[in-house]
Scaffold this motif. Structure first.
Motif, short mmCIF file in Angstrom:
data_model
loop_
_atom_site.label_atom_id
_atom_site.label_comp_id
_atom_site.label_asym_id
_atom_site.label_seq_id
_atom_site.Cartn_x
_atom_site.Cartn_y
_atom_site.Cartn_z
N PRO A 1 20.33 -26.26 15.43
CA PRO A 1 21.12 -26.86 14.35
C PRO A 1 22.54 -27.22 14.78
CG PRO A 1 19.87 -24.99 13.53
CD PRO A 1 19.71 -25.00 15.03
N LEU A 2 23.10 -26.40 15.65
CA LEU A 2 24.47 -26.63 16.11
C LEU A 2 24.49 -27.22 17.51
CD1 LEU A 2 27.54 -26.25 15.64
CD2 LEU A 2 27.31 -23.96 16.65
N GLY A 3 25.19 -28.33 17.67
CA GLY A 3 25.50 -28.88 18.98
C GLY A 3 27.01 -28.82 19.14
N VAL A 4 27.51 -28.82 20.35
CA VAL A 4 28.94 -28.58 20.57
C VAL A 4 29.55 -29.69 21.42
CG1 VAL A 4 30.68 -26.97 21.43
CG2 VAL A 4 28.55 -26.09 20.45
N VAL A 5 30.71 -30.17 20.96
CA VAL A 5 31.51 -31.11 21.75
C VAL A 5 32.78 -30.38 22.19
CG1 VAL A 5 32.86 -33.24 21.72
CG2 VAL A 5 30.68 -33.13 20.48
N VAL A 6 33.04 -30.40 23.47
CA VAL A 6 34.28 -29.85 24.01
C VAL A 6 35.21 -31.02 24.31
CG1 VAL A 6 35.36 -28.48 25.83
CG2 VAL A 6 33.06 -27.88 25.01
N ASN A 7 36.26 -31.14 23.54
CA ASN A 7 37.25 -32.20 23.76
C ASN A 7 38.26 -31.68 24.77
OD1 ASN A 7 39.25 -34.11 23.69
ND2 ASN A 7 39.46 -34.16 21.47
N SER A 8 38.12 -32.13 26.01
CA SER A 8 38.97 -31.59 27.08
C SER A 8 40.43 -32.03 26.97
CB SER A 8 38.41 -32.00 28.45
OG SER A 8 38.31 -33.41 28.56
N ALA A 9 40.71 -32.94 26.03
CA ALA A 9 42.10 -33.32 25.79
C ALA A 9 42.86 -32.23 25.06
CB ALA A 9 42.16 -34.61 24.98
N SER A 10 42.11 -31.35 24.40
CA SER A 10 42.77 -30.29 23.63
C SER A 10 42.24 -28.89 23.91
CB SER A 10 42.63 -30.58 22.12
OG SER A 10 41.26 -30.67 21.75
N ALA A 11 41.20 -28.78 24.72
CA ALA A 11 40.63 -27.46 25.01
C ALA A 11 40.16 -27.40 26.46
CB ALA A 11 39.45 -27.18 24.08
N GLY A 12 40.28 -26.23 27.03
CA GLY A 12 39.82 -26.00 28.40
C GLY A 12 39.25 -24.59 28.51
N PHE A 13 39.25 -24.04 29.70
CA PHE A 13 38.70 -22.71 29.93
C PHE A 13 39.67 -21.93 30.79
CE2 PHE A 13 35.21 -25.31 28.70
CZ PHE A 13 34.44 -24.49 27.89
N GLY A 14 39.94 -20.69 30.37
CA GLY A 14 40.89 -19.85 31.06
C GLY A 14 40.28 -19.15 32.26
N ASP B 1 40.11 -22.77 23.12
CA ASP B 1 40.01 -23.02 21.69
C ASP B 1 39.03 -22.02 21.09
OD1 ASP B 1 39.20 -23.94 19.12
OD2 ASP B 1 39.69 -26.01 19.65
N PRO B 2 39.51 -21.03 20.31
CA PRO B 2 38.62 -19.99 19.77
C PRO B 2 37.47 -20.56 18.94
CG PRO B 2 40.92 -19.39 19.45
CD PRO B 2 40.91 -20.81 19.92
N HIS B 3 37.72 -21.67 18.25
CA HIS B 3 36.66 -22.26 17.43
C HIS B 3 35.52 -22.77 18.30
CE1 HIS B 3 34.68 -24.30 14.15
NE2 HIS B 3 34.80 -25.47 14.75
N ILE B 4 35.84 -23.44 19.40
CA ILE B 4 34.79 -23.94 20.29
C ILE B 4 34.09 -22.79 20.99
CG2 ILE B 4 34.34 -25.30 22.37
CD1 ILE B 4 36.53 -27.22 21.48
N GLN B 5 34.85 -21.76 21.37
CA GLN B 5 34.24 -20.57 21.97
C GLN B 5 33.20 -19.99 21.02
OE1 GLN B 5 34.65 -19.07 25.00
NE2 GLN B 5 33.36 -17.31 24.54
#
Length: 200
Positions: A139-152, A159-163
């Motif tokens: 049901p859920l697919g995910v888009v990671v917008n690299s302009a505003s989120a990355g990975f530490g 971005d906690p929401h994307i995580q």
């Protein structure tokens, strides 16, 4: 669960997102494996050719054995990268399998793009391919917008929401796999005993 995707660049954003999903699935007890970007570099799929590269054979073998899948692609001109699409084309080799293509498997999809438009269209393309291969898109697919989120450095999305979305998608694949487990064929005991007595 098998994760497939990324780009030829080691530790790409798509591959890091894929690792988050696989890590969350592993914490829920799933066995996971990753076929990352560099491992997807293989000859173009040609159904007329019977000889397959070792990488293609591994991909097909792991998909055949998996109860769940996660696909990840960077957005290339608004759609799936050629690298990922070519890898998925090799799944045609499972057309005559007991579970053809992605049949009976939940498939999570995620895309990475420098902006929402390309990311959303790429995610839709991954879900379309999943439908075509008879899989069950989560049901859920995910888009990671690299302009505003990355990975530490810890591997988590900044971005906690994307995580949270990546972890939720992992749970959906695992839950589906547990409730729709493909029955393992019973072993032919007589055949096994015959091989054993013959020294096989």
């Amino acid at each position: 669960m098998v994760g497939i995707g990324g780009s030829p660049r080691p530790d790409s954003t798509a591959e890091r997102a894929l690792r988050v999903v696989l890590g969350a699935a592993e914490r829920q007890g799933a066995e996971v494996s990753l076929i990352g970007g560099a491992e997807l570099v293989m000859p173009l799929y040609d159904p007329r050719t019977e000889i397959r590269s070792s990488r293609a054979l591994r991909l097909v073998s792991e998909v055949a054995a998996a109860d769940g899948l996660v696909l990840a692609s960077p957005a290339y001109h608004g759609s799936i990268s050629g690298l990922v699409k070519n890898a998925l084309d090799h799944v045609e080799e499972l057309r005559d399998d007991a579970r053809p293509y992605f049949s009976g498997r939940a498939v999570g999809s995620l895309s990475v793009a420098q902006g929402w438009q390309g990311g959303v269209s790429t995610l839709a393309a991954l879900r379309d391919v999943t439908h075509a291969l008879r899989g069950w898109p989560t049901p859920l697919g995910v888009v990671v917008n690299s302009a505003s989120a990355g990975f530490g450095p810890d591997g988590r999305c900044t971005d906690p929401h994307i995580q949270s979305q990546l972890e939720t998608m992992a749970a959906q694949v695992v839950d589906f796999a547990r409730t729709h487990a493909f029955p393992v064929p019973a072993r032919d005991t007589a055949a096994v005993e015959a091989l054993s007595s013959a020294g096989g």
